[in-house]
Design a protein around this motif. Structure first.
Motif, PDB file in Angstrom:
ATOM      1  N   ASP A 180       0.755  -1.607   0.024  1.00 19.29           N
ATOM      2  CA  ASP A 180       0.270   0.340   0.077  1.00 19.29           C
ATOM      3  C   ASP A 180       1.007   1.506  -0.330  1.00 19.29           C
ATOM      4  O   ASP A 180       0.325   2.887  -0.057  1.00 19.29           O
ATOM      5  CB  ASP A 180      -0.895  -0.191   1.341  1.00 19.29           C
ATOM      6  N   GLY A 181       2.181   1.273  -0.608  1.00 22.82           N
ATOM      7  CA  GLY A 181       3.331   2.171   0.178  1.00 22.82           C
ATOM      8  C   GLY A 181       3.110   2.665   1.483  1.00 22.82           C
ATOM      9  O   GLY A 181       4.273   3.951   1.236  1.00 22.82           O
ATOM     10  N   ALA A 182       3.388   2.634   1.934  1.00 24.30           N
ATOM     11  CA  ALA A 182       2.792   2.414   3.697  1.00 24.30           C
ATOM     12  C   ALA A 182       4.482   2.228   4.604  1.00 24.30           C
ATOM     13  O   ALA A 182       4.827   0.937   3.422  1.00 24.30           O
ATOM     14  CB  ALA A 182       2.178   2.199   4.622  1.00 24.30           C
ATOM     15  N   VAL A 183       5.218   2.820   4.999  1.00 26.44           N
ATOM     16  CA  VAL A 183       6.911   2.862   5.918  1.00 26.44           C
ATOM     17  C   VAL A 183       6.431   2.489   6.421  1.00 26.44           C
ATOM     18  O   VAL A 183       6.033   3.062   7.228  1.00 26.44           O
ATOM     19  CB  VAL A 183       7.861   3.869   5.025  1.00 26.44           C
ATOM     20  N   ARG A 184       7.064   1.164   7.178  1.00 27.99           N
ATOM     21  CA  ARG A 184       6.394   0.595   8.544  1.00 27.99           C
ATOM     22  C   ARG A 184       8.059   0.139   8.803  1.00 27.99           C
ATOM     23  O   ARG A 184       9.169  -0.474   8.557  1.00 27.99           O
ATOM     24  CB  ARG A 184       5.845  -0.998   8.621  1.00 27.99           C
ATOM     25  N   THR A 185       7.840   0.494  10.366  1.00 24.69           N
ATOM     26  CA  THR A 185       8.839  -0.080  11.283  1.00 24.69           C
ATOM     27  C   THR A 185       8.797  -1.192  12.093  1.00 24.69           C
ATOM     28  O   THR A 185       7.812  -0.900  12.670  1.00 24.69           O
ATOM     29  CB  THR A 185       9.978   1.352  12.217  1.00 24.69           C
ATOM     30  N   VAL A 186       8.817  -2.111  11.559  1.00 18.93           N
ATOM     31  CA  VAL A 186       8.519  -4.125  12.251  1.00 18.93           C
ATOM     32  C   VAL A 186       9.478  -4.146  13.227  1.00 18.93           C
ATOM     33  O   VAL A 186      10.694  -4.201  13.004  1.00 18.93           O
ATOM     34  CB  VAL A 186       8.081  -4.852  11.155  1.00 18.93           C
ATOM     35  N   SER A 187       8.851  -4.798  14.476  1.00 14.61           N
ATOM     36  CA  SER A 187       9.346  -5.158  15.156  1.00 14.61           C
ATOM     37  C   SER A 187       9.076  -6.255  16.513  1.00 14.61           C
ATOM     38  O   SER A 187       7.819  -6.368  16.318  1.00 14.61           O
ATOM     39  CB  SER A 187      10.354  -4.381  16.082  1.00 14.61           C
ATOM     40  N   ARG A 188       9.493  -6.681  17.106  1.00 12.42           N
ATOM     41  CA  ARG A 188       8.962  -7.918  18.186  1.00 12.42           C
ATOM     42  C   ARG A 188       7.459  -6.956  18.917  1.00 12.42           C
ATOM     43  O   ARG A 188       6.391  -7.196  18.838  1.00 12.42           O
ATOM     44  CB  ARG A 188       9.436  -8.441  19.233  1.00 12.42           C
TER      45      ARG A 188
END
Length: 471
Positions: A180-188
């Motif tokens: 969707d073009g979203a910039v996500r920072t992912v972690s636990r």
């Protein structure tokens, strides 16, 4: 639609897509008529000869966002290139759009926090160079030219995995641009499902633009074993090696190779390219008396042909095999995970090794366990925590006339070893694209269903799906 009209229609669509990308990206957009097209579409494996319509060479995360915005509108087949070193060549696609991250080379090391943030175009050699300034490392692969992105997303087997785990086990967070073009920072803690899938689930969840790795004290010097044994003692050496792996401490990661003697300056010329058994191991700690004692069983498997064991800089260790897998030569690899290596398996392996089609081809057995097995079975998408070994059957050759013989040997050897497999295969060594789709269940095991749910949730329209699986 007649063929000529179809070609005209496709060319017009590609031209429109190229114009929109060029008006939106800071990075370079390469089409079929660009003078650098053939170089840009080439990957490490010379067997791969795919011709994308366009290559979007992104300069940063904003370019990735713009590329996906335009891709959602035009719906081309999409592939993602990091280091371009995966054997199946999934970095490039025919007639589609390559999102090329290879120029995104930023690395920042925080020695106080014990972390490194690296963009997705970085190779392991480039990352090691920066982290070793501080005597720190994160577990990477065995070829320094391999990209950090593809190896980590597939799990990441390496020289010190029994001590520090897989590459994906040291990931603390990722920046990922979803469909969707979203910039996500992912972690636990943030979007844990996506974080779970990115650690061993391979491709298809989005465009990972950077990785935050935890670092471990290692280097600048490490102790290792490399002993070449005469081929006539191969069965005896493999049995002794197997028995030694049972007692190996977690600080030692052993592997054994059925290969040809390298043409190195330290090796007598009369031995060059002759068959041998190579026993190797790395100590995941400082050199010294403890390292020597821990490595001794791996060094004492019988009278050696040549003993090259010793202490080397960690960056040299990581580069040691790179020259033997040069860019542009032809490669095909398949693998099995195994819970044991019994005598019948050893004899079957040696039978197929005796039929190796080229001196560049080899068979490798890597030892898992230790830190790899300490991670919970369902803690990440990597599905083979309990396996004791990974067997990799690697065909390598130069002459295209040998394609059928080399690939046929690897497939047949893999089939012959299937009765000794635990049923799993390593996604980074899964053959070509057709093999990868055929082996999805073997690659991801009981995690496949959860992976598909996560992919569907973040990419409901199948933007990242291979052409054969697109809705």
């Amino acid at each position: 639609m007649p063929d000529e009209q179809m070609v005209t229609f496709r060319a017009a669509a590609e031209h429109k897509l190229a114009d929109q990308l060029r008006s939106s990206l800071r990075g370079e957009v390469i089409d079929r008529g660009h003078p650098g097209y053939d170089e840009a579409r080439a990957v490490w494996n010379g067997l791969i000869d795919r011709r994308p319509a366009l290559i979007a060479r992104c300069s940063g995360t904003a370019d990735v966002v713009e590329t996906l915005r335009i891709a959602r509108r035009h719906r081309p087949v999409v592939s993602i290139r990091g280091g371009g070193h995966q054997v199946a060549g999934s970095a490039v696609c025919d007639d589609g759009l390559v999102i090329d991250l290879s120029r995104m080379k930023g690395v920042h090391v925080d020695p106080a926090a014990g972390t490194a943030r690296a963009q997705a175009g970085v190779t392991w050699g480039e990352l090691d160079r920066e982290t070793q300034l501080f005597g720190l490392a994160t577990p990477g692969g065995e070829i320094s030219a391999t990209g950090i992105a593809g190896l980590t997303l597939g799990g990441g087997l390496g020289f010190v995995m029994r001590t520090f785990g897989l590459s994906c086990d040291s990931v603390r967070s990722l920046e990922i641009v979803t469909a969707d073009g979203a910039v996500r920072t992912v972690s636990r803690a943030e979007e844990p499902d996506l974080f779970w899938a990115a650690r061993g689930g391979g491709r298809g969840i989005g465009v990972v633009t950077s990785f935050e790795f935890g670092l471990h004290a290692l280097g600048p010097e490490v102790a290792g074993v490399l002993v070449l044994h005469p081929y006539e003692r191969a069965e005896e050496v493999l049995r002794a090696w197997r028995d030694a792996t049972y007692a190996a401490p977690e600080t030692v990661t052993p592997e054994v190779l059925l290969w040809s003697v390298p043409a190195g300056p330290a090796i007598p010329q009369e031995l060059h390219r002759s068959n041998c058994v190579m026993a190797g191991a790395v100590y995941g700690g400082p050199p010294g008396a403890s390292a020597t004692a821990a490595l001794a069983p791996q060094r004492e498997l019988g009278p050696p042909l040549i003993d090259l064991s010793g202490t080397v800089p960690y960056v040299e260790l990581q580069c040691a095999n790179t020259w033997r897998f040069p860019d542009g030569e032809r490669y095909f690899m398949k693998s099995h995970f195994m819970d044991e290596l019994n005598d019948e398996a050893i004899r079957t392996l040696l039978d197929w090794d005796s039929r190796r089609p080229t001196p560049e081809s080899l068979i490798v057995i890597r030892t898992l366990g230790g830190a790899v097995a300490r991670v919970g079975r369902d803690d990440s998408a990597f599905a083979h925590r309990s396996a004791r070994y990974n067997l990799s059957i690697d065909a390598g050759w130069r002459d295209p006339a040998l394609d059928e013989a080399a690939i046929g040997w690897a497939r047949s050897a893999w089939d012959a070893m299937k009765p000794f497999s635990s049923g799993g295969t390593y996604v980074n060594f899964a053959g070509l694209a057709e093999d990868a789709s055929e082996l999805r269940g073997a690659a991801f095991g009981s995690h496949e269903e959860r992976l598909e749910r996560i992919r569907a949730a973040y990419d409901p329209e199948g933007l990242f799906a291979p052409a054969a699986r697109r809705p």
